[in-house]
Design a protein around this motif. Structure first.
Motif, PDB file in Angstrom:
ATOM      1  N   LEU A   1       0.832  -1.208   0.000  1.00 15.80           N
ATOM      2  CA  LEU A   1       0.000   0.000   0.000  1.00 15.80           C
ATOM      3  C   LEU A   1       0.864   1.254   0.000  1.00 15.80           C
ATOM      4  O   LEU A   1       0.603   2.213  -0.738  1.00 15.80           O
ATOM      5  CB  LEU A   1      -0.927  -0.011   1.211  1.00 15.80           C
ATOM      6  N   PHE A   2       1.893   1.259   0.840  1.00 20.89           N
ATOM      7  CA  PHE A   2       2.799   2.403   0.929  1.00 20.89           C
ATOM      8  C   PHE A   2       3.490   2.659  -0.407  1.00 20.89           C
ATOM      9  O   PHE A   2       3.502   3.785  -0.919  1.00 20.89           O
ATOM     10  CB  PHE A   2       3.847   2.143   2.019  1.00 20.89           C
ATOM     11  N   GLU A   3       4.088   1.612  -0.971  1.00 20.70           N
ATOM     12  CA  GLU A   3       4.872   1.779  -2.191  1.00 20.70           C
ATOM     13  C   GLU A   3       4.011   2.195  -3.375  1.00 20.70           C
ATOM     14  O   GLU A   3       4.445   2.967  -4.242  1.00 20.70           O
ATOM     15  CB  GLU A   3       5.625   0.483  -2.489  1.00 20.70           C
ATOM     16  N   THR A   4       2.774   1.707  -3.400  1.00 17.97           N
ATOM     17  CA  THR A   4       1.860   2.117  -4.470  1.00 17.97           C
ATOM     18  C   THR A   4       1.444   3.570  -4.298  1.00 17.97           C
ATOM     19  O   THR A   4       1.445   4.352  -5.259  1.00 17.97           O
ATOM     20  CB  THR A   4       0.612   1.218  -4.486  1.00 17.97           C
ATOM     21  N   PHE A   5       1.111   3.943  -3.076  1.00 19.03           N
ATOM     22  CA  PHE A   5       0.645   5.305  -2.822  1.00 19.03           C
ATOM     23  C   PHE A   5       1.730   6.327  -3.142  1.00 19.03           C
ATOM     24  O   PHE A   5       1.474   7.321  -3.830  1.00 19.03           O
ATOM     25  CB  PHE A   5       0.202   5.454  -1.374  1.00 19.03           C
ATOM     26  N   TRP A   6       2.943   6.088  -2.652  1.00 13.95           N
ATOM     27  CA  TRP A   6       4.006   7.071  -2.792  1.00 13.95           C
ATOM     28  C   TRP A   6       4.782   6.920  -4.101  1.00 13.95           C
ATOM     29  O   TRP A   6       5.686   7.727  -4.374  1.00 13.95           O
ATOM     30  CB  TRP A   6       4.956   6.993  -1.605  1.00 13.95           C
ATOM     31  N   GLY A   7       4.465   5.920  -4.902  1.00 17.42           N
ATOM     32  CA  GLY A   7       5.183   5.735  -6.150  1.00 17.42           C
ATOM     33  C   GLY A   7       6.651   5.436  -5.924  1.00 17.42           C
ATOM     34  O   GLY A   7       7.535   6.043  -6.552  1.00 17.42           O
ATOM     35  N   SER A   8       6.932   4.498  -5.035  1.00 11.35           N
ATOM     36  CA  SER A   8       8.308   4.190  -4.644  1.00 11.35           C
ATOM     37  C   SER A   8       9.142   3.746  -5.845  1.00 11.35           C
ATOM     38  O   SER A   8       8.625   3.207  -6.828  1.00 11.35           O
ATOM     39  CB  SER A   8       8.315   3.090  -3.583  1.00 11.35           C
ATOM     40  N   SER A   9      10.436   3.956  -5.726  1.00  8.81           N
ATOM     41  CA  SER A   9      11.363   3.608  -6.801  1.00  8.81           C
ATOM     42  C   SER A   9      11.445   2.098  -6.977  1.00  8.81           C
ATOM     43  O   SER A   9      11.056   1.316  -6.100  1.00  8.81           O
ATOM     44  CB  SER A   9      12.757   4.157  -6.472  1.00  8.81           C
ATOM     45  N   ASP A  10      11.976   1.690  -8.110  1.00  9.11           N
ATOM     46  CA  ASP A  10      12.163   0.263  -8.367  1.00  9.11           C
ATOM     47  C   ASP A  10      13.081  -0.366  -7.324  1.00  9.11           C
ATOM     48  O   ASP A  10      12.889  -1.525  -6.941  1.00  9.11           O
ATOM     49  CB  ASP A  10      12.743   0.051  -9.766  1.00  9.11           C
ATOM     50  N   ALA A  11      14.083   0.390  -6.867  1.00  8.27           N
ATOM     51  CA  ALA A  11      15.001  -0.139  -5.857  1.00  8.27           C
ATOM     52  C   ALA A  11      14.265  -0.460  -4.565  1.00  8.27           C
ATOM     53  O   ALA A  11      14.490  -1.501  -3.945  1.00  8.27           O
ATOM     54  CB  ALA A  11      16.123   0.870  -5.594  1.00  8.27           C
ATOM     55  N   VAL A  12      13.375   0.431  -4.152  1.00 12.61           N
ATOM     56  CA  VAL A  12      12.602   0.198  -2.930  1.00 12.61           C
ATOM     57  C   VAL A  12      11.666  -0.989  -3.114  1.00 12.61           C
ATOM     58  O   VAL A  12      11.561  -1.865  -2.245  1.00 12.61           O
ATOM     59  CB  VAL A  12      11.809   1.460  -2.545  1.00 12.61           C
ATOM     60  N   ARG A  13      10.993  -1.054  -4.239  1.00 12.92           N
ATOM     61  CA  ARG A  13      10.031  -2.135  -4.488  1.00 12.92           C
ATOM     62  C   ARG A  13      10.702  -3.501  -4.608  1.00 12.92           C
ATOM     63  O   ARG A  13      10.052  -4.530  -4.423  1.00 12.92           O
ATOM     64  CB  ARG A  13       9.244  -1.842  -5.755  1.00 12.92           C
ATOM     65  N   SER A  14      11.992  -3.515  -4.910  1.00 10.91           N
ATOM     66  CA  SER A  14      12.683  -4.778  -5.151  1.00 10.91           C
ATOM     67  C   SER A  14      13.096  -5.502  -3.874  1.00 10.91           C
ATOM     68  O   SER A  14      13.552  -6.644  -3.938  1.00 10.91           O
ATOM     69  CB  SER A  14      13.934  -4.527  -6.010  1.00 10.91           C
TER      70      SER A  14
END
Length: 392
Positions: free
Chosen positions: A172-185
């Motif tokens: 939810l956090f990563e989708t909302f804030w548009g996190s970078s690929d590095a964070v999502r990985s």
């Protein structure tokens, strides 16, 4: 509610009872139980795979990209923003014209009204409500933003690594804030960026003090509750604030060339004046952090934190260096307007200012000619509450 009880409640609701599995090995009796090897958050993965197909994941909306060549001279930050409270601070922060804004935790209060459902529906609704505020969306459309989380947008008050819904909270956090690929990985939401050309490089390091953090040590129950929290310092060497992977990542980040580093921790680092959450809960981990900071590639340093619904400036000495920390909290959920009373309630030799309980946000100004950094705490009318300058 304890994480173990939360896990049992959530799994039972999904028909995934947290009981031993039946052995398939012919060397054992068919009805011999064996231990479950999956953690509760892993057991929930199939449920989340289906939920992902059904729900709309809220998004904060577009934000400008920060050019890697930008010479940063002003950064603003804040914490503790309730989605149902007035959003008046965004216009005031915008008037300061920051080049970057850091949301450093409790960016929404998604655990308010949570009923232990595995889907964290109250958190999802909180993000959707926050995204709907024109004050917020307008600010975000104009100013680059980076974010990390604290407990109330992680999923549960004071929760850490044993929170069984942490992976869905992360999504939810990563989708909302548009996190970078590095964070999502990778697990957790820690992040880092370096902006500026050689001689004026600013590294912003956003720690994740939730996803990996060990359970805290609580005081024994008593009729006389302590006025400043209920946790005790824990010397257990197995306990961690950041987890081994994030510690290794942080060491590597601090070895990168930079002229100034801004280290963000959602909870306070320096103070020992309270028994709420903070690095004071794990003194060995804080000592490890201090040593790692002392061994960093040569650069200036300032620490930013939130969480407390009050703000102030702190300092500590370590290996011949003065460490400075600016705590800014809350954007719109202050617990009072009597700064003198807040100061008296929490005496602190590490704090160099009053403890300001009014709504506030923080500014970091950088003078590259003199290598001077000025940290400022601004109130709910953008008046200056506290200020500290130092050179590096």
């Amino acid at each position: 509610m304890r994480p173990t009880l939360l896990a049992a409640t959530a799994l039972a609701a999904l028909g995934l009872a947290a009981v031993p599995l039946m052995a398939e090995d012919h060397a054992q009796r068919e009805d011999t139980p064996v231990a479950v090897s999956l953690a509760p958050d892993q057991l929930l993965a199939p449920y989340y795979a289906e939920l992902r197909k059904k729900v709309v994941m809220p998004e904060a909306g577009p934000t400008p990209a920060l050019s890697p060549a930008t010479t940063l001279t002003r950064i603003a930050f804040g914490s503790c923003n309730h989605q149902s409270a007035p959003q008046h601070m965004w216009a005031q922060i915008a008037a300061q014209n920051p080049q970057l804004f850091l949301m450093i935790g409790d960016n929404v209060y998604g655990d308010n009204g949570w009923d232990a459902d595995a889907g964290l529906e109250s958190l999802r609704r909180s993000y959707a409500l926050q995204a709907s505020h024109p004050e917020f969306s307008g600010f975000r459309a104009k100013f680059p933003m980076m974010a990390t989380w604290d407990d109330h947008d992680f999923g549960l008050n004071d929760a850490g690594g044993s929170f069984p819904m942490r992976r869905w909270g992360e999504e939810l956090f990563e989708t909302f804030w548009g996190s970078s690929d590095a964070v999502r990985s990778r697990p957790g939401v820690y992040d880092s960026t370096i902006t500026g050309l050689e001689g004026k490089r600013v590294q912003v390091i956003l720690l994740d003090t939730r996803f990996f953090r060990s359970d805290l040590k609580r005081m024994e129950w008593s009729r006389e509750r302590p006025p400043l929290g209920s946790y005790l310092p824990d010397s257990d060497p197995a306990k961690t604030m950041l987890g081994s992977e994030q510690w290794a990542w942080l060491k590597a980040e601090l070895a990168k060339p930079a002229d100034l580093r801004i280290l963000v921790s959602s909870v306070q680092v320096i103070t020992d004046a309270h028994q709420f959450e903070g690095w004071t809960n794990m003194p060995a981990e804080r000592a490890k952090l201090y040593d790692l900071l002392a061994d960093r590639e040569d650069s200036g340093l300032v620490i930013l934190s939130g969480d407390r619904h009050a703000g102030g400036i702190y300092k500590a000495e370590h290996r011949g260096e003065t460490l400075w920390e600016l705590t800014s909290s809350s954007l719109n959920l202050a617990f009072g307007n009597d700064n003198d009373r807040s100061t008296a309630r929490e005496p602190d030799p590490a704090r160099t200012t009053k403890f300001f309980s009014v709504e506030n946000y923080g500014l970091v100004d950088i003078d590259w000619k003199t290598k001077q950094l000025t940290m400022t705490l601004k109130g709910n009318d953008s008046g200056t509450l506290a200020q500290q300058a130092f050179t590096w």
